[in-house]
Design a protein around this motif. Sequence first.
Motif, PDB file in Angstrom:
ATOM      1  N   GLY A 109       0.822  -1.202   0.000  1.00 35.83           N
ATOM      2  CA  GLY A 109       0.000   0.000   0.000  1.00 35.83           C
ATOM      3  C   GLY A 109       0.858   1.255   0.000  1.00 35.83           C
ATOM      4  N   ARG A 110       0.214   2.378  -0.336  1.00 38.59           N
ATOM      5  CA  ARG A 110       0.930   3.663  -0.416  1.00 38.59           C
ATOM      6  C   ARG A 110       2.106   3.600  -1.381  1.00 38.59           C
ATOM      7  N   TRP A 112       4.275   1.106  -1.944  1.00 40.05           N
ATOM      8  CA  TRP A 112       5.457   0.325  -1.557  1.00 40.05           C
ATOM      9  C   TRP A 112       5.345  -1.120  -2.034  1.00 40.05           C
ATOM     10  N   TRP A 165       9.236   2.237  -4.264  1.00 41.49           N
ATOM     11  CA  TRP A 165       8.130   3.123  -3.878  1.00 41.49           C
ATOM     12  C   TRP A 165       7.704   3.922  -5.091  1.00 41.49           C
ATOM     13  N   ARG A 167       4.939   6.890  -6.648  1.00 36.48           N
ATOM     14  CA  ARG A 167       3.983   7.941  -6.322  1.00 36.48           C
ATOM     15  C   ARG A 167       3.747   8.829  -7.543  1.00 36.48           C
TER      16      ARG A 167
END
Length: 222
Positions: A109-110, A112, A165, A167
């Motif tokens: 999640g986020r 990762w 990661w 984003r």
Amino acid sequence: SLLPTHATHSVIGAQLGGGDAFTARVEAYDKRYRDLAQLTRDYDVVSGGTGRARGADVWLKARAPFRLDARLAYGFVRSRRTDPHTGTIASAPFDVTHSVTSMLARQWGRGWQTAAAYRHATGRPFTPVADATFDDTRQLWVPTYGAAMSERLPPFHRLDLSASWFRRISPSTQVVAYWSMSNVLDRKNVHAYRYSSDYTARFPVRSIFERSHYFGVSVMRT
């Protein structure tokens, strides 16, 4: 002039599943070669070689406990061909009988994700030095080789870890940060052997892939 290499490949396979939950695929093959052109230790080209490779590949993908994605790839091969130095049939230089790659990955999640991969392979075959004689004219030892491809390097093992990661910072811009550690256990895998000047002693040459860290950040615009 060299004749072109001729190859005949026969492959049969089957697959079960195909979704994220489970996929299994198996392929078996038989490959035959003739008119092979090969290089000797002195980089001379020898033509007219023959060879045959038989093997199977297995690939599995499944959803494991703790939200892990598991993958396993296994390969078996028996590859033999004409040795360019003796003209006899021997194991091919790349006859890695068994090879296994297993991996566990998890989305956290986020953006990762982490993964661990383990690799194992049978050692490659090589032709050992059996003896040596001293050449008075050239003032050096000349090796006498044993049976073609009659020995193997030690098995290969390697454990790798990675994390990334992701984003999206705007509709047109994405950022990816990543880190990985190769050969976590710093396994001293043997790439080859070297000999003393009189060939009475043999020493392992370690692979260049020692324990290593890699990290970075990528910014992508669309």
